[in-house]
Scaffold this active site. Structure first.
Site, mmCIF file in Angstrom:
data_model
loop_
_atom_site.group_PDB
_atom_site.id
_atom_site.type_symbol
_atom_site.label_atom_id
_atom_site.label_comp_id
_atom_site.label_asym_id
_atom_site.label_seq_id
_atom_site.Cartn_x
_atom_site.Cartn_y
_atom_site.Cartn_z
ATOM 1 N N HIS A 142 0.854 -1.180 0.000
ATOM 2 C CA HIS A 142 0.000 0.000 0.000
ATOM 3 C C HIS A 142 0.893 1.233 0.000
ATOM 4 O O HIS A 142 1.704 1.428 0.912
ATOM 5 C CB HIS A 142 -0.898 0.007 1.238
ATOM 6 C CG HIS A 142 -1.666 1.289 1.417
ATOM 7 N ND1 HIS A 142 -2.652 1.683 0.548
ATOM 8 C CD2 HIS A 142 -1.552 2.277 2.345
ATOM 9 C CE1 HIS A 142 -3.139 2.849 0.946
ATOM 10 N NE2 HIS A 142 -2.491 3.234 2.036
ATOM 11 N N SER A 159 -3.225 5.560 5.714
ATOM 12 C CA SER A 159 -4.234 6.174 4.860
ATOM 13 C C SER A 159 -4.574 7.564 5.384
ATOM 14 O O SER A 159 -4.718 7.764 6.594
ATOM 15 C CB SER A 159 -5.495 5.312 4.823
ATOM 16 O OG SER A 159 -5.231 4.060 4.215
ATOM 17 N N GLY A 160 -4.689 8.531 4.469
ATOM 18 C CA GLY A 160 -5.049 9.880 4.857
ATOM 19 C C GLY A 160 -3.885 10.771 5.229
ATOM 20 O O GLY A 160 -4.085 11.945 5.555
ATOM 21 N N VAL A 161 -2.649 10.256 5.164
ATOM 22 C CA VAL A 161 -1.503 11.062 5.561
ATOM 23 C C VAL A 161 -1.124 12.077 4.474
ATOM 24 O O VAL A 161 -0.399 13.038 4.740
ATOM 25 C CB VAL A 161 -0.299 10.160 5.911
ATOM 26 C CG1 VAL A 161 0.379 9.627 4.655
ATOM 27 C CG2 VAL A 161 0.714 10.901 6.790
ATOM 28 N N GLY A 162 -1.607 11.856 3.235
ATOM 29 C CA GLY A 162 -1.336 12.824 2.173
ATOM 30 C C GLY A 162 -0.478 12.316 1.036
ATOM 31 O O GLY A 162 0.058 13.116 0.268
ATOM 32 N N LYS A 163 -0.384 11.008 0.870
ATOM 33 C CA LYS A 163 0.469 10.453 -0.182
ATOM 34 C C LYS A 163 -0.050 10.812 -1.576
ATOM 35 O O LYS A 163 0.705 11.265 -2.440
ATOM 36 C CB LYS A 163 0.563 8.920 -0.031
ATOM 37 C CG LYS A 163 1.142 8.451 1.287
ATOM 38 C CD LYS A 163 1.324 6.950 1.328
ATOM 39 C CE LYS A 163 0.003 6.198 1.228
ATOM 40 N NZ LYS A 163 -0.888 6.447 2.371
ATOM 41 N N SER A 164 -1.334 10.609 -1.801
ATOM 42 C CA SER A 164 -1.899 10.872 -3.133
ATOM 43 C C SER A 164 -1.866 12.355 -3.462
ATOM 44 O O SER A 164 -1.569 12.750 -4.598
ATOM 45 C CB SER A 164 -3.335 10.344 -3.200
ATOM 46 O OG SER A 164 -3.371 8.938 -3.010
ATOM 47 N N ASP A 181 -2.010 4.096 -4.439
ATOM 48 C CA ASP A 181 -2.759 3.206 -3.546
ATOM 49 C C ASP A 181 -2.145 1.818 -3.431
ATOM 50 O O ASP A 181 -1.917 1.328 -2.328
ATOM 51 C CB ASP A 181 -4.222 3.108 -3.967
ATOM 52 C CG ASP A 181 -5.057 2.434 -2.896
ATOM 53 O OD1 ASP A 181 -5.035 2.913 -1.743
ATOM 54 O OD2 ASP A 181 -5.718 1.421 -3.188
ATOM 55 N N GLU A 206 -6.753 8.449 -6.297
ATOM 56 C CA GLU A 206 -7.938 8.738 -5.492
ATOM 57 C C GLU A 206 -7.660 9.948 -4.607
ATOM 58 O O GLU A 206 -6.700 9.950 -3.820
ATOM 59 C CB GLU A 206 -8.291 7.539 -4.605
ATOM 60 C CG GLU A 206 -9.474 7.817 -3.689
ATOM 61 C CD GLU A 206 -9.597 6.814 -2.565
ATOM 62 O OE1 GLU A 206 -10.441 7.030 -1.675
ATOM 63 O OE2 GLU A 206 -8.834 5.827 -2.549
ATOM 64 N N ARG A 247 17.859 15.636 11.905
ATOM 65 C CA ARG A 247 17.995 17.002 11.405
ATOM 66 C C ARG A 247 19.260 17.202 10.577
ATOM 67 O O ARG A 247 19.390 18.209 9.875
ATOM 68 C CB ARG A 247 17.983 17.992 12.579
ATOM 69 C CG ARG A 247 16.687 17.929 13.378
ATOM 70 C CD ARG A 247 16.630 18.975 14.466
ATOM 71 N NE ARG A 247 16.635 20.327 13.918
ATOM 72 C CZ ARG A 247 16.543 21.427 14.660
ATOM 73 N NH1 ARG A 247 16.431 21.327 15.982
ATOM 74 N NH2 ARG A 247 16.555 22.621 14.103
#
Length: 311
Positions: A142, A159-164, A181, A206, A247
């Protein structure tokens, strides 16, 4: 036990434009299951103790000259013994004339015989590379795979972390999408992983709140790519207050996929961070490391020298 993969010999013949000299009735059902290829020098000389019939056998100039130099009776015997060992396929290279005796025995034994005009060594190298791609071990992860400045970046995270969204921003900046995805990953050599998209979702992304978008149609053919080598793994995670993030870049992290350790970094995500630019810098920095220059190490050397000079 790892899953075994195969490719029809007919498909391989079409890929390399091989001339079909003798084709058995079950030709379409003959499967190649190993990326290893043999030159049957020992086999045509009569040694079969370690003969692997699952390998494609390449009859090159040396083997052809050896058989040509034998008497007709001896040549027929050697060829008969070789073909009756039932190799999965015999390929004559460099456009060599196929012996009539071999065609007759091959037709009787149901062994396919093909021919190419290519020289043996380059053809063998290309054939093995193709077989490694078709038959290599694979998994589906994934994530998102993008090409940035020639570097393949595999984006992993919840999911929802901002990859797409990050992938779309990179595409808008001129980079290319390979998969969103789900990423099919193949190990094609002892050092290389190649990623692609499953057929059903190829070129689609998506975006929550919008739905499915076709990147190829929106941004053009130059915005997508079928496959790409995985050079760097990016772990994207929501910023955790108080967590110590690297860092300086001195920590060399890796992520193991299919037995290979791929360089990786962790990128904390929070509002206000321009992830597309960060990933562009990550790609350029990774390429720079591969070319022999590590900025973090150089900076650390200067820092240690400065501290040493002060004391």
């Amino acid at each position: 036990m790892s899953e075994k993969y195969s490719i029809p010999l007919k498909k391989l013949a079409e890929e390399f434009s091989l001339e079909e000299i003798s084709i058995p009735g079950n030709y379409e059902n003959i499967l190649i299951t190993t990326p290893e290829v043999s030159r049957p020098g020992l086999a045509v000389a009569g040694f079969f103790e370690v003969f692997d019939k699952a390998r494609l056998q390449l009859v090159g100039y040396a083997e052809h000259c050896y058989l040509t130099g034998l008497s007709e009776e001896e040549r027929t015997k050697r060829i008969t013994d070789f073909v009756k060992a039932k190799p999965v396929g015999i390929i004559f290279t460099t456009g060599q004339t196929v012996f009539e005796e071999l065609i007759q025995v091959a037709e009787a034994e149901g062994v396919p015989v093909l021919r190419t005009s290519e020289h043996t060594s380059p053809f063998m190298a290309a054939l093995i590379a193709s077989l490694n791609t078709h038959l290599g071990p694979r998994i589906t992860r994934h994530g998102v795979l993008v090409e940035v400045y020639g570097e393949g970046l595999l984006l992993l995270g919840d999911s929802g972390v901002g990859k797409s969204e990050t992938a779309i921003e990179l595409v808008k900046r001129g980079h290319r999408l390979i998969a969103d995805d789900a990423v099919d990953i193949k190990r094609v050599s002892a050092k290389t992983l190649v990623g692609s998209a499953p057929e059903i979702i190829r070129h689609y992304v998506e975006l929550r709140g919008i739905g499915i978008v076709d990147v190829r149609r929106l941004f053009g053919m130059g915005a997508v790519k079928m496959t790409e080598k995985i050079d760097l793994v990016i772990h994207m995670e929501n910023w955790v207050q108080g967590k110590m993030y690297d860092r300086l870049g001195l920590d060399e992290e890796t992520t193991e996929i299919l037995g290979l350790k791929i360089p990786s970094i962790t990128i904390p995500v929070k509002p206000g961070r321009n992830l597309a630019i960060i990933l562009e810098i990550a790609a350029m920095n990774n390429r720079q490391k591969k070319m022999g220059y590590n900025t973090a190490e150089e900076f650390n050397k200067k820092l240690m020298s400065q501290i040493g000079a002060e004391f």
